[in-house]
Design a protein around this motif. Structure first.
Motif, PDB file in Angstrom:
ATOM      1  N   LEU A 222       0.852  -1.179   0.000  1.00 23.38           N
ATOM      2  CA  LEU A 222       0.000   0.000   0.000  1.00 23.38           C
ATOM      3  C   LEU A 222       0.896   1.240   0.000  1.00 23.38           C
ATOM      4  CD1 LEU A 222      -2.931   1.040   0.124  1.00 23.38           C
ATOM      5  CD2 LEU A 222      -2.696   1.126   2.622  1.00 23.38           C
ATOM      6  N   ILE A 223       0.830   2.021  -1.064  1.00 25.92           N
ATOM      7  CA  ILE A 223       1.658   3.224  -1.169  1.00 25.92           C
ATOM      8  C   ILE A 223       0.789   4.427  -1.520  1.00 25.92           C
ATOM      9  CG2 ILE A 223       3.775   2.015  -1.816  1.00 25.92           C
ATOM     10  CD1 ILE A 223       3.186   2.688  -4.712  1.00 25.92           C
ATOM     11  N   ASN A 224       1.197   5.588  -1.056  1.00 32.90           N
ATOM     12  CA  ASN A 224       0.520   6.841  -1.387  1.00 32.90           C
ATOM     13  C   ASN A 224       1.355   7.592  -2.413  1.00 32.90           C
ATOM     14  OD1 ASN A 224      -1.756   6.666   0.422  1.00 32.90           O
ATOM     15  ND2 ASN A 224      -0.320   7.029   2.106  1.00 32.90           N
ATOM     16  N   VAL A 225       0.745   8.007  -3.493  1.00 32.40           N
ATOM     17  CA  VAL A 225       1.447   8.733  -4.549  1.00 32.40           C
ATOM     18  C   VAL A 225       0.662   9.983  -4.910  1.00 32.40           C
ATOM     19  CG1 VAL A 225       2.454   6.630  -5.505  1.00 32.40           C
ATOM     20  CG2 VAL A 225       0.305   7.492  -6.431  1.00 32.40           C
ATOM     21  N   ARG A 226       1.363  10.963  -5.469  1.00 31.82           N
ATOM     22  CA  ARG A 226       0.683  12.142  -5.976  1.00 31.82           C
ATOM     23  C   ARG A 226      -0.201  11.731  -7.159  1.00 31.82           C
ATOM     24  NH1 ARG A 226       3.103  16.652  -3.749  1.00 31.82           N
ATOM     25  NH2 ARG A 226       5.252  16.405  -3.037  1.00 31.82           N
ATOM     26  N   ALA A 227      -1.382  12.284  -7.225  1.00 30.78           N
ATOM     27  CA  ALA A 227      -2.287  11.959  -8.326  1.00 30.78           C
ATOM     28  C   ALA A 227      -1.629  12.249  -9.673  1.00 30.78           C
ATOM     29  CB  ALA A 227      -3.583  12.748  -8.181  1.00 30.78           C
ATOM     30  N   ALA A 228      -0.813  13.305  -9.740  1.00 33.59           N
ATOM     31  CA  ALA A 228      -0.143  13.670 -10.990  1.00 33.59           C
ATOM     32  C   ALA A 228       0.899  12.645 -11.414  1.00 33.59           C
ATOM     33  CB  ALA A 228       0.514  15.050 -10.847  1.00 33.59           C
ATOM     34  N   MET A 229       1.359  11.811 -10.472  1.00 35.61           N
ATOM     35  CA  MET A 229       2.405  10.831 -10.753  1.00 35.61           C
ATOM     36  C   MET A 229       1.873   9.409 -10.879  1.00 35.61           C
ATOM     37  SD  MET A 229       5.306  12.457 -10.919  1.00 35.61           S
ATOM     38  CE  MET A 229       6.525  11.175 -10.641  1.00 35.61           C
ATOM     39  N   ALA A 230       0.602   9.192 -10.582  1.00 32.18           N
ATOM     40  CA  ALA A 230       0.052   7.830 -10.516  1.00 32.18           C
ATOM     41  C   ALA A 230       0.199   7.073 -11.829  1.00 32.18           C
ATOM     42  CB  ALA A 230      -1.423   7.890 -10.100  1.00 32.18           C
ATOM     43  N   GLY A 231      -0.144   7.701 -12.943  1.00 36.06           N
ATOM     44  CA  GLY A 231      -0.056   7.022 -14.234  1.00 36.06           C
ATOM     45  C   GLY A 231       1.356   6.612 -14.576  1.00 36.06           C
ATOM     46  N   TYR A 232       2.332   7.480 -14.276  1.00 33.38           N
ATOM     47  CA  TYR A 232       3.728   7.159 -14.558  1.00 33.38           C
ATOM     48  C   TYR A 232       4.178   5.938 -13.753  1.00 33.38           C
ATOM     49  CZ  TYR A 232       3.909  11.903 -16.499  1.00 33.38           C
ATOM     50  OH  TYR A 232       3.695  13.039 -17.231  1.00 33.38           O
ATOM     51  N   LEU A 233       3.837   5.914 -12.468  1.00 33.07           N
ATOM     52  CA  LEU A 233       4.261   4.800 -11.611  1.00 33.07           C
ATOM     53  C   LEU A 233       3.635   3.486 -12.080  1.00 33.07           C
ATOM     54  CD1 LEU A 233       4.709   4.745  -7.800  1.00 33.07           C
ATOM     55  CD2 LEU A 233       3.257   3.023  -8.851  1.00 33.07           C
ATOM     56  N   LEU A 234       2.363   3.511 -12.402  1.00 30.69           N
ATOM     57  CA  LEU A 234       1.673   2.293 -12.822  1.00 30.69           C
ATOM     58  C   LEU A 234       2.239   1.756 -14.136  1.00 30.69           C
ATOM     59  CD1 LEU A 234      -1.938   3.447 -11.904  1.00 30.69           C
ATOM     60  CD2 LEU A 234      -0.639   1.633 -10.760  1.00 30.69           C
ATOM     61  N   ARG A 235       2.626   2.655 -15.019  1.00 30.96           N
ATOM     62  CA  ARG A 235       3.232   2.209 -16.283  1.00 30.96           C
ATOM     63  C   ARG A 235       4.647   1.698 -16.046  1.00 30.96           C
ATOM     64  NH1 ARG A 235       4.515   6.232 -21.274  1.00 30.96           N
ATOM     65  NH2 ARG A 235       5.828   7.135 -19.645  1.00 30.96           N
ATOM     66  N   ARG A 236       5.403   2.392 -15.204  1.00 30.10           N
ATOM     67  CA  ARG A 236       6.789   2.001 -14.964  1.00 30.10           C
ATOM     68  C   ARG A 236       6.872   0.606 -14.363  1.00 30.10           C
ATOM     69  NH1 ARG A 236      11.050   5.578 -11.317  1.00 30.10           N
ATOM     70  NH2 ARG A 236      12.911   4.328 -11.719  1.00 30.10           N
ATOM     71  N   TRP A 237       5.948   0.277 -13.472  1.00 33.04           N
ATOM     72  CA  TRP A 237       5.942  -1.033 -12.812  1.00 33.04           C
ATOM     73  C   TRP A 237       5.070  -2.055 -13.537  1.00 33.04           C
ATOM     74  CZ3 TRP A 237       5.546   0.159  -6.834  1.00 33.04           C
ATOM     75  CH2 TRP A 237       6.735   0.798  -6.429  1.00 33.04           C
ATOM     76  N   ASN A 238       4.507  -1.680 -14.700  1.00 34.51           N
ATOM     77  CA  ASN A 238       3.636  -2.594 -15.466  1.00 34.51           C
ATOM     78  C   ASN A 238       2.533  -3.184 -14.597  1.00 34.51           C
ATOM     79  OD1 ASN A 238       4.882  -2.373 -18.031  1.00 34.51           O
ATOM     80  ND2 ASN A 238       6.498  -3.779 -17.397  1.00 34.51           N
ATOM     81  N   VAL A 239       1.822  -2.293 -13.920  1.00 34.26           N
ATOM     82  CA  VAL A 239       0.735  -2.738 -13.047  1.00 34.26           C
ATOM     83  C   VAL A 239      -0.529  -2.911 -13.878  1.00 34.26           C
ATOM     84  CG1 VAL A 239      -0.657  -2.192 -11.021  1.00 34.26           C
ATOM     85  CG2 VAL A 239       1.760  -1.529 -11.085  1.00 34.26           C
ATOM     86  N   ASP A 240      -1.112  -4.089 -13.818  1.00 36.57           N
ATOM     87  CA  ASP A 240      -2.372  -4.362 -14.500  1.00 36.57           C
ATOM     88  C   ASP A 240      -3.477  -3.569 -13.799  1.00 36.57           C
ATOM     89  OD1 ASP A 240      -4.738  -5.381 -15.507  1.00 36.57           O
ATOM     90  OD2 ASP A 240      -4.096  -7.475 -15.451  1.00 36.57           O
ATOM     91  N   CYS A 241      -4.076  -2.634 -14.535  1.00 35.10           N
ATOM     92  CA  CYS A 241      -5.114  -1.780 -13.952  1.00 35.10           C
ATOM     93  C   CYS A 241      -6.509  -2.147 -14.448  1.00 35.10           C
ATOM     94  CB  CYS A 241      -4.832  -0.317 -14.276  1.00 35.10           C
ATOM     95  SG  CYS A 241      -3.276   0.294 -13.606  1.00 35.10           S
ATOM     96  N   THR A 242      -6.654  -3.330 -15.055  1.00 36.76           N
ATOM     97  CA  THR A 242      -7.982  -3.768 -15.480  1.00 36.76           C
ATOM     98  C   THR A 242      -8.812  -4.175 -14.272  1.00 36.76           C
ATOM     99  OG1 THR A 242      -7.229  -6.048 -15.799  1.00 36.76           O
ATOM    100  CG2 THR A 242      -7.103  -4.570 -17.699  1.00 36.76           C
ATOM    101  N   GLU A 243     -10.121  -4.197 -14.464  1.00 36.60           N
ATOM    102  CA  GLU A 243     -11.022  -4.460 -13.338  1.00 36.60           C
ATOM    103  C   GLU A 243     -10.886  -5.872 -12.795  1.00 36.60           C
ATOM    104  OE1 GLU A 243     -15.752  -3.798 -12.225  1.00 36.60           O
ATOM    105  OE2 GLU A 243     -15.006  -3.413 -14.258  1.00 36.60           O
ATOM    106  N   ARG A 244     -10.610  -6.839 -13.690  1.00 39.80           N
ATOM    107  CA  ARG A 244     -10.554  -8.246 -13.268  1.00 39.80           C
ATOM    108  C   ARG A 244      -9.207  -8.894 -13.572  1.00 39.80           C
ATOM    109  NH1 ARG A 244     -15.801  -7.321 -14.943  1.00 39.80           N
ATOM    110  NH2 ARG A 244     -17.413  -7.856 -13.388  1.00 39.80           N
ATOM    111  N   ALA A 245      -8.150  -8.115 -13.634  1.00 37.25           N
ATOM    112  CA  ALA A 245      -6.791  -8.623 -13.853  1.00 37.25           C
ATOM    113  C   ALA A 245      -6.717  -9.471 -15.120  1.00 37.25           C
ATOM    114  CB  ALA A 245      -6.332  -9.439 -12.647  1.00 37.25           C
ATOM    115  N   THR A 246      -7.064  -8.860 -16.249  1.00 38.40           N
ATOM    116  CA  THR A 246      -7.161  -9.622 -17.497  1.00 38.40           C
ATOM    117  C   THR A 246      -5.965  -9.440 -18.443  1.00 38.40           C
ATOM    118  OG1 THR A 246      -8.472  -7.789 -18.401  1.00 38.40           O
ATOM    119  CG2 THR A 246      -9.681  -9.671 -17.490  1.00 38.40           C
ATOM    120  N   LEU A 247      -5.011  -8.580 -18.110  1.00 30.93           N
ATOM    121  CA  LEU A 247      -3.846  -8.425 -18.972  1.00 30.93           C
ATOM    122  C   LEU A 247      -2.947  -9.652 -18.850  1.00 30.93           C
ATOM    123  CD1 LEU A 247      -2.782  -4.679 -18.550  1.00 30.93           C
ATOM    124  CD2 LEU A 247      -4.199  -5.715 -20.331  1.00 30.93           C
ATOM    125  N   LYS A 248      -2.512 -10.170 -19.987  1.00 33.06           N
ATOM    126  CA  LYS A 248      -1.672 -11.363 -19.998  1.00 33.06           C
ATOM    127  C   LYS A 248      -0.243 -10.999 -20.394  1.00 33.06           C
ATOM    128  CE  LYS A 248      -5.499 -14.469 -21.172  1.00 33.06           C
ATOM    129  NZ  LYS A 248      -6.003 -15.483 -22.145  1.00 33.06           N
TER     130      LYS A 248
END
Length: 288
Positions: A234-260
């Motif tokens: 659980l981490i707190n990030v600035r809203a302006a930085m959230a998209g960058y962090l999620l892309r950098r770590w390749n976090v699956d942001c789909t509702e049901r974890a569907t990225l393969k």
């Protein structure tokens, strides 16, 4: 002349050079406090620096400090990438100008290294809380003049940005440093242009990251990689930085974890927290 100067004195001269370049000014006391030298030694360092580069600084008797001149050219070579890292970690000592100890650590090659003089001018503007005029080349409209009020330098993991209020769109945005070709420092900003008014920058959002439930066969390995507790991070990030962090770590942001794919080892379990966040077009799999 530099060849005849001791290593310790080169460090102090590099610090003077660094401060003039990035701050635009330096007090004699800054040097004395940073290196714990006497007043006479500090004065001698400034005298030597003036011998090396007489056109680089002038003394402001009213402010009692040395200021950068319009003819300033750095005496030492300041590496842009290493300097940005030091600035990001509040290590503005100038030692990189004369060569730090090199450790046997490799990192992926950086393809876009910003111009050190562009960075320096932006840092000066941020520290002195001034607006700037820049020549910026965007993907949509090409090159043109923009009036910005910068407040932070940002490393998004792939390239460096400056976070700034854009007077053209009347909004806070990110501008890629390598696309800026000229910076002119201007007047002080209006109250609504300061970082305190940047809601996406000031707002912190919690991200609940867990091992990907479908792509990861042994989740304990991922828990160890990210220091998870109770199988989550659980981490707190600035809203302006959230998209960058999620892309950098390749976090699956789909509702049901569907990225393969093996690259998706994390899943964002609380994607509802991303409501009203602006830069999520780059977040893997995120849709409204």
């Amino acid at each position: 002349m530099l060849e005849q100067i001791s290593f310790a004195q080169k460090q102090r001269l590099a610090y003077i050079d660094f401060c003039l370049l990035f701050r635009g000014a330096i007090y004699r006391q800054d040097l004395i406090n940073r290196f714990e030298v006497g007043l006479s030694a500090g004065s001698r360092d400034f005298s030597i620096y003036k011998e090396l580069a007489p056109a680089n600084l002038s003394y402001d008797s009213r402010e009692k400090r040395y200021v950068q001149t319009g003819q300033f050219k750095p005496v030492f070579e300041h590496d842009a990438q290493r300097t940005l890292v030091k600035l990001a970690n509040d290590i503005s000592d100038g030692f990189d100008a004369i060569g730090d100890i090199h450790f046997p650590v490799e990192a992926p090659s950086s393809l876009n290294v910003p111009d050190i003089f562009i960075v320096a001018k932006l840092v000066q503007a941020i520290l002195s809380q001034k607006a700037v005029n820049v020549i910026y080349t965007s993907l949509s409209s090409g090159s043109g003049s923009r009036d910005l009020v910068p407040h932070s330098i940002v490393d998004n993991g792939l390239r460096w940005h400056v976070r700034a209020f854009d007077r053209k769109t009347q909004s806070f945005r990110d501008f890629v440093l390598t696309r800026i070709s000229k910076v002119t420092i201007k007047e002080a900003p209006l109250p609504h242009e300061n970082s305190e008014s940047d809601q996406e920058w000031q707002r912190l959002i919690p991200l609940q990251l867990v091992p990907h439930p479908k792509n990861v066969q042994h989740p304990t390995a991922i828990e160890m990689d990210y220091g998870m507790e109770s199988s989550q991070l659980l981490i707190n990030v600035r809203a302006a930085m959230a998209g960058y962090l999620l892309r950098r770590w390749n976090v699956d942001c789909t509702e049901r974890a569907t990225l393969k794919g093996a690259e998706y080892q994390l899943w964002l379990q609380n994607r509802f927290t991303l409501n009203n966040v602006d830069n999520l077009a780059i977040a893997p799999g995120y849709t409204l």
